[in-house]
Design an enzyme around this catalytic site. Structure first.
Site, short mmCIF file in Angstrom:
data_model
loop_
_atom_site.label_atom_id
_atom_site.label_comp_id
_atom_site.label_asym_id
_atom_site.label_seq_id
_atom_site.Cartn_x
_atom_site.Cartn_y
_atom_site.Cartn_z
N TYR A 159 40.82 -12.87 33.56
CA TYR A 159 42.03 -15.24 33.03
C TYR A 159 41.63 -15.28 31.57
CZ TYR A 159 36.60 -16.19 33.88
OH TYR A 159 35.21 -16.00 34.04
N GLU A 160 40.65 -14.53 31.05
CA GLU A 160 40.23 -14.75 29.96
C GLU A 160 41.21 -13.85 28.51
OE1 GLU A 160 35.52 -13.97 28.61
OE2 GLU A 160 36.39 -12.37 30.49
N MET B 289 36.68 -14.26 41.22
CA MET B 289 37.52 -14.53 40.10
C MET B 289 37.25 -12.85 39.37
SD MET B 289 38.09 -17.81 38.20
CE MET B 289 38.03 -19.15 39.15
N SER B 290 36.40 -11.80 40.08
CA SER B 290 36.44 -10.34 39.73
C SER B 290 36.08 -9.50 40.54
CB SER B 290 34.64 -10.18 38.32
OG SER B 290 34.05 -11.21 39.24
N HIS C 118 32.36 -25.50 37.48
CA HIS C 118 31.39 -24.45 36.74
C HIS C 118 29.95 -24.12 36.42
CE1 HIS C 118 31.01 -20.50 34.62
NE2 HIS C 118 30.45 -21.03 33.54
N HIS D 37 27.13 -15.69 30.10
CA HIS D 37 27.36 -14.77 30.94
C HIS D 37 26.87 -14.54 29.19
CE1 HIS D 37 30.18 -13.58 33.91
NE2 HIS D 37 30.19 -15.06 33.12
N ALA E 68 29.29 -14.39 41.54
CA ALA E 68 29.19 -15.78 41.96
C ALA E 68 30.91 -15.60 43.04
CB ALA E 68 29.60 -16.60 40.53
N HIS F 276 36.70 -10.27 32.21
CA HIS F 276 37.83 -11.12 33.71
C HIS F 276 38.34 -11.43 33.19
CE1 HIS F 276 33.22 -13.29 34.26
NE2 HIS F 276 33.71 -13.48 35.47
N SER G 3 27.56 -14.29 36.25
CA SER G 3 27.81 -15.48 35.71
C SER G 3 26.17 -15.97 36.06
CB SER G 3 29.26 -16.89 36.23
OG SER G 3 29.56 -16.58 35.87
N ASN H 10 29.26 -22.11 45.93
CA ASN H 10 29.72 -23.06 46.88
C ASN H 10 30.69 -23.36 47.82
OD1 ASN H 10 30.97 -21.37 44.00
ND2 ASN H 10 33.18 -23.18 45.68
N1 HPA Z 1 36.45 -19.66 43.66
C1 HPA Z 1 36.93 -18.56 42.69
N2 HPA Z 1 35.97 -18.40 41.88
C2 HPA Z 1 34.05 -18.28 42.29
C3 HPA Z 1 33.55 -19.99 43.32
C4 HPA Z 1 35.46 -20.27 43.51
O1 HPA Z 1 35.06 -21.25 44.67
N3 HPA Z 1 33.13 -19.88 43.06
C5 HPA Z 1 31.99 -18.90 41.74
N4 HPA Z 1 33.19 -18.77 41.55
#
Ligand code: HPA
Length: 277
Positions: free
Chosen positions: A85-86, A211-212, A247, A61, A113, A83, A30, A235
C-alpha cells in the site's frame, strides 16, 4: 533499472561482520521492532542503503536490517517491512526476501499486526498462522521466473512449516502463553476492512486479517526458506466490536502482544538452534 542479487550482497557484505553466518531471519512488523533490542553485538543497515530497497514509511516501523545475536544465535532482524500500500515495487519486495536466503538463512520468522475475526482471540493475544488466503490483487512471482532463485510453480500446502509450528508451540507452552491458530487473509490496504468484507472473509475461512505477510511468505517459499508466522492481534476486525479501528489503537495493543513476542521469539530461536545441531 533492476538490481541483481550479487550487487545487493556486495553492499551487505561491506556492512556485516566478517564471517557472520545467520541461519534465521525475522521480519518484525508494526510495533514489534523491540524484539531486535534484545540482540547483542548487532550492526544495523538502513533499508535505503540496500540497493533495490525503497520504502518503510509507516509510523512504528524502524526500516533497519539488524545483524547480530539473539539467544546466542546469529540472526537477521528486518525491523520494519515494505507494504504494497506504500507503492512498494514487487522488485523491492523480492530483494527484501531473497537477500535473506543469499545471506545463508534457512528459516524465516514472520510477525505482523492483525485484526481478529475470532471472538476468543482478542487484542493483545497471539495467533500462529497455519495457512493463508491471498486477497491482494497480485502475486509477487508474476513475470519471468528467475530459475536461480526458485521454480516457476510453487506448492503452498506446507507454506507454514508444521515442524516449526511444533517448536513454536513448545516455546509458548514453556512460557505459559496461549497461541491461537488460524488462517491469515491479506488485503492490500491501506484501508481497514468494511464490516461486510469481514463477514465475507469469515465465510471464506479467515481467522485474522492483515495488510502484509502473504507476499513475503510466497517469496520465501519460492526461494526455499522455511516459514513460521506469529501474528499479534491488535484489534477485533471491523464490525466485530464497538471500538473503532485506528492505527494508534493497533500500536497500543501491538505493544501488549509485542511483550509476549519479545519473550517467545528468542525461546523459539534457541529451541530451533538446538534442534538443528
Ligand atoms: N485489518 C487489516 N490490517 C490490520 C488490522 C485490521 O483490522 N489490524 C492490524 N492490521
Amino acid at each position: 533499472m533492476s538490481v541483481t542479487m550479487p550487487e545487493v550482497m556486495q553492499v551487505l557484505n561491506r556492512h556485516l561482520p566478517q564471517g557472520f553466518s545467520p541461519k534465521v531471519a525475522m521480519i518484525l512488523g508494526s510495533g514489534l521492532s523491540s524484539i531486535a533490542e534484545q540482540m547483542t553485538g548487532s550492526v544495523s543497515i538502513p533499508y535505503n542503503a540496500i540497493p533495490g530497497l525503497h520504502g518503510g514509511t509507516v509510523a512504528g516501523h524502524a526500516s533497519l536490517m539488524a545483524a547480530g545475536h539473539l539467544a546466542n544465535v546469529p540472526v537477521i532482524c528486518m525491523r520494519g517491512r515494505l507494504h504494497m500500500y506504500e507503492g512498494t515495487s514487487i522488485e523491492s519486495l523480492r530483494v527484501f526476501i531473497r537477500q535473506l536466503k543469499h545471506l545463508g538463512c534457512q528459516t524465516l520468522i514472520v510477525t505482523g499486526a492483525v485484526g481478529s475475526l475470532v471472538p476468543e482471540a482478542g487484542p493483545g493475544e497471539l495467533m500462529m498462522i497455519n495457512d493463508h488466503i491471498n486477497f491482494q490483487p497480485f502475486n509477487p512471482l508474476v513475470g519471468p521466473n528467475d530459475e536461480s532463485e526458485g521454480p516457476r510453480f510453487v506448492g503452498m500446502e506446507d507454506a507454514y512449516d508444521p515442524g516449526l509450528q511444533e517448536i513454536m508451540q513448545g516455546a509458548a507452552n514453556r512460557l505459559g502463553y496461549t497461541l491461537h491458530r488460524g488462517v491469515y487473509l491479506s488485503t492490500m490496504g491501506p484501508t481497514f476492512e468494511t464490516p461486510a468484507e469481514i463477514r465475507a472473509f469469515k465465510r471464506w475461512g479467515a481467522d485474522v486479517v492483515g495488510m502484509s505477510v502473504v507476499p513475503e511468505v510466497i517469496l520465501a517459499r519460492h526461494c526455499g526458506l522455511r516459514v513460521v508466522c506469529v501474528a499479534a492481534i491488535t484489534n477485533a476486525a471491523a464490525g466485530m466490536s464497538h471500538e473503532r479501528i485506528t492505527h494508534d489503537g493497533t500500536l497500543q495493543y501491538g505493544e501488549l502482544a509485542a511483550r509476549k513476542l519479545t519473550k517467545l521469539i528468542p525461546e523459539f530461536v534457541k529451541d530451533l538452534n538446538d534442534a538443528m545441531v
